[in-house]
Design a protein around this motif. Sequence first.
Motif, PDB file in Angstrom:
ATOM      1  N   THR A   1       4.403  44.838   1.353  1.00  8.48           N
ATOM      2  CA  THR A   1       3.337  45.994   1.358  1.00  8.48           C
ATOM      3  C   THR A   1       4.202  47.337   0.772  1.00  8.48           C
ATOM      4  N   MET A   2       5.526  46.934   0.404  1.00  9.04           N
ATOM      5  CA  MET A   2       6.193  48.206   0.034  1.00  9.04           C
ATOM      6  C   MET A   2       7.794  47.809  -0.089  1.00  9.04           C
ATOM      7  N   VAL A   3       8.437  48.445  -1.087  1.00 11.34           N
ATOM      8  CA  VAL A   3       9.901  48.411  -1.202  1.00 11.34           C
ATOM      9  C   VAL A   3      10.555  49.695  -0.844  1.00 11.34           C
ATOM     10  N   LEU A   4      11.540  49.542   0.208  1.00 15.65           N
ATOM     11  CA  LEU A   4      12.267  50.559   0.815  1.00 15.65           C
ATOM     12  C   LEU A   4      13.594  50.673   0.178  1.00 15.65           C
TER      13      LEU A   4
ATOM     14  N   ALA B   1      14.718  50.194  -6.882  1.00 14.89           N
ATOM     15  CA  ALA B   1      13.499  50.121  -6.249  1.00 14.89           C
ATOM     16  C   ALA B   1      12.401  50.322  -6.977  1.00 14.89           C
ATOM     17  N   THR B   2      12.229  51.309  -7.732  1.00 12.08           N
ATOM     18  CA  THR B   2      11.211  51.720  -8.469  1.00 12.08           C
ATOM     19  C   THR B   2      10.693  50.761  -9.406  1.00 12.08           C
ATOM     20  N   VAL B   3      11.699  49.986  -9.938  1.00 12.65           N
ATOM     21  CA  VAL B   3      11.224  49.114 -10.989  1.00 12.65           C
ATOM     22  C   VAL B   3      10.810  47.900 -10.246  1.00 12.65           C
TER      23      VAL B   3
ATOM     24  N   GLY C   1       3.723  45.335  -7.688  1.00 13.08           N
ATOM     25  CA  GLY C   1       2.531  46.080  -7.375  1.00 13.08           C
ATOM     26  C   GLY C   1       2.247  46.591  -6.061  1.00 13.08           C
ATOM     27  N   VAL C   2       3.376  47.217  -5.410  1.00 16.81           N
ATOM     28  CA  VAL C   2       3.249  47.901  -4.360  1.00 16.81           C
ATOM     29  C   VAL C   2       3.955  49.525  -4.542  1.00 16.81           C
ATOM     30  N   PRO C   3       4.071  50.139  -3.416  1.00 16.66           N
ATOM     31  CA  PRO C   3       4.507  51.512  -3.220  1.00 16.66           C
ATOM     32  C   PRO C   3       6.042  51.364  -3.153  1.00 16.66           C
ATOM     33  N   MET C   4       6.873  52.340  -3.770  1.00 13.84           N
ATOM     34  CA  MET C   4       8.195  52.490  -3.247  1.00 13.84           C
ATOM     35  C   MET C   4       8.576  53.447  -2.391  1.00 13.84           C
ATOM     36  N   VAL C   5       8.998  53.614  -1.275  1.00 11.20           N
ATOM     37  CA  VAL C   5       9.560  54.772  -0.410  1.00 11.20           C
ATOM     38  C   VAL C   5      11.100  54.623  -0.093  1.00 11.20           C
ATOM     39  N   PHE C   6      11.439  55.995  -0.173  1.00 16.79           N
ATOM     40  CA  PHE C   6      13.059  56.002  -0.337  1.00 16.79           C
ATOM     41  C   PHE C   6      13.293  56.902   0.994  1.00 16.79           C
ATOM     42  N   ALA C   7      14.141  56.360   1.834  1.00 18.32           N
ATOM     43  CA  ALA C   7      14.834  57.219   2.961  1.00 18.32           C
ATOM     44  C   ALA C   7      15.374  58.409   2.367  1.00 18.32           C
ATOM     45  N   LYS C   8      15.127  59.636   2.809  1.00 15.75           N
ATOM     46  CA  LYS C   8      15.906  60.867   2.456  1.00 15.75           C
ATOM     47  C   LYS C   8      17.190  60.957   3.161  1.00 15.75           C
TER      48      LYS C   8
ATOM     49  N   ALA D   1      16.857  64.925 -12.719  1.00 13.18           N
ATOM     50  CA  ALA D   1      17.975  65.375 -11.775  1.00 13.18           C
ATOM     51  C   ALA D   1      17.599  64.671 -10.394  1.00 13.18           C
ATOM     52  N   GLU D   2      18.773  64.291  -9.629  1.00 13.50           N
ATOM     53  CA  GLU D   2      18.618  63.400  -8.473  1.00 13.50           C
ATOM     54  C   GLU D   2      17.891  64.435  -7.478  1.00 13.50           C
ATOM     55  N   ALA D   3      17.056  63.850  -6.379  1.00  8.30           N
ATOM     56  CA  ALA D   3      16.855  62.552  -6.333  1.00  8.30           C
ATOM     57  C   ALA D   3      15.347  62.141  -6.584  1.00  8.30           C
ATOM     58  N   SER D   4      14.230  63.141  -6.380  1.00  8.36           N
ATOM     59  CA  SER D   4      13.198  62.843  -6.518  1.00  8.36           C
ATOM     60  C   SER D   4      12.683  62.539  -7.888  1.00  8.36           C
ATOM     61  N   GLY D   5      13.238  63.026  -8.814  1.00  6.99           N
ATOM     62  CA  GLY D   5      12.798  62.900 -10.168  1.00  6.99           C
ATOM     63  C   GLY D   5      13.257  61.535 -10.754  1.00  6.99           C
ATOM     64  N   ILE D   6      13.877  60.826  -9.829  1.00  2.70           N
ATOM     65  CA  ILE D   6      14.357  59.650 -10.434  1.00  2.70           C
ATOM     66  C   ILE D   6      13.281  58.526 -10.692  1.00  2.70           C
ATOM     67  N   ALA D   7      12.565  58.481  -9.681  1.00  2.00           N
ATOM     68  CA  ALA D   7      11.289  57.343  -9.555  1.00  2.00           C
ATOM     69  C   ALA D   7      10.441  57.513 -10.997  1.00  2.00           C
ATOM     70  N   LEU D   8       9.905  58.688 -11.339  1.00  2.00           N
ATOM     71  CA  LEU D   8       9.111  58.978 -12.255  1.00  2.00           C
ATOM     72  C   LEU D   8       9.941  58.876 -13.570  1.00  2.00           C
TER      73      LEU D   8
END
Lengths: 192, 192
Positions: free
Chosen positions: A52-55, A65-67, A73-80, B57-64
């Motif tokens: 359901t997601m890539v972390l 992870a985005t690619v 076909g799922v959302p990507m979540v990144f830990a901050k 710029a890192e970090a949140s721009g990377i996904a888009l």
Amino acid sequence: MQKLKERIRREGKVLPGGIIKIDGFLNHRVDTALMGEIADEFAKYFDVSKITMVLTAEASGIALATVCASRYGVPMVFAKKAKSDNIEGGLYQSDIFSYTYKKKVTLLVAQDWISDSDRVLIVDDFMANGEAMRGLLDIVAKSGAQLAGIGVAVEKGFQHGGDRLREAGYDLHSLAIIESAEDGVITFRGDQ
Amino acid sequence: MQKLKERIRREGKVLPGGIIKIDGFLNHRVDTALMGEIADEFAKYFDVSKITMVLTAEASGIALATVCASRYGVPMVFAKKAKSDNIEGGLYQSDIFSYTYKKKVTLLVAQDWISDSDRVLIVDDFMANGEAMRGLLDIVAKSGAQLAGIGVAVEKGFQHGGDRLREAGYDLHSLAIIESAEDGVITFRGDQ
């Protein structure tokens, strides 16, 4: 993954202290086509139709992870990453030691974006001591989500973070495991 | 971009201090399908067939930026954030003020990965005061690369970073410009 190993051999630079620099295609300038091939390689090993997601963890894991998430076909979540002792409500968090920054950092994921109904594939571009991975696994466990597996592009085998996870029973699949990087020569695990 | 505005209206939370939280699809949990639609929207406005890289710029721009670069068939480069006064060789760098962290940070790009033969599209998920963008533009200028344009998903119009760039003559294209966010109501520039 032969193609990834060839890129590491051809473009990787071995710096003092066992640092392997592959920032021309993996974690500063990112070869997005190669990331797509890595994502396809993970999909051969893991059943991505059920996740359901890539972390991942910020910052350099986000591109791969985005690619992956986009292809599956799922959302990507990144830990901050936050400074420690910065505790807020509504967050799953885990303290790790960052060898890059030589200090404790806290990985954070909002409870809104991971829950016990999730089935999570963890993806990272690089694993050395496995501290970031330990934090991500801790967050998945705290959330009650199911773990579908761990996909890593490049593992530094000689720092043994991956070995510890395999011994603990995790389903970790690394596409290139660097066994040694001495005198500028990079050798992969499993190579003759 | 109507679909993006609808998502912001539906899912955005307005917090005290003009903070607009849209971390459910843009910058914590990332809706990768929506990122693909945003990338296609930028491609209608900018001639992406002529660019050699996407910069963010890192970090949140990377996904888009990764989704954009992947669709346009070019590499994605992200400027790293370092503590100030951490000067190394071989880097283009620019000092900016981070309103998130309330301190000066330095954006860094290795000189290996941007040069005067590049034609750069800058992409970011969010722009408020425009400090990160100022740093990215500074790095592009220092490298001698050509700027193809600036694509931003969500601009906070009431903080005027975007307006300053337009006045300075930059070709900035933002897909949703939030004009105000008062009493929990989000209004977009250009809406009736």
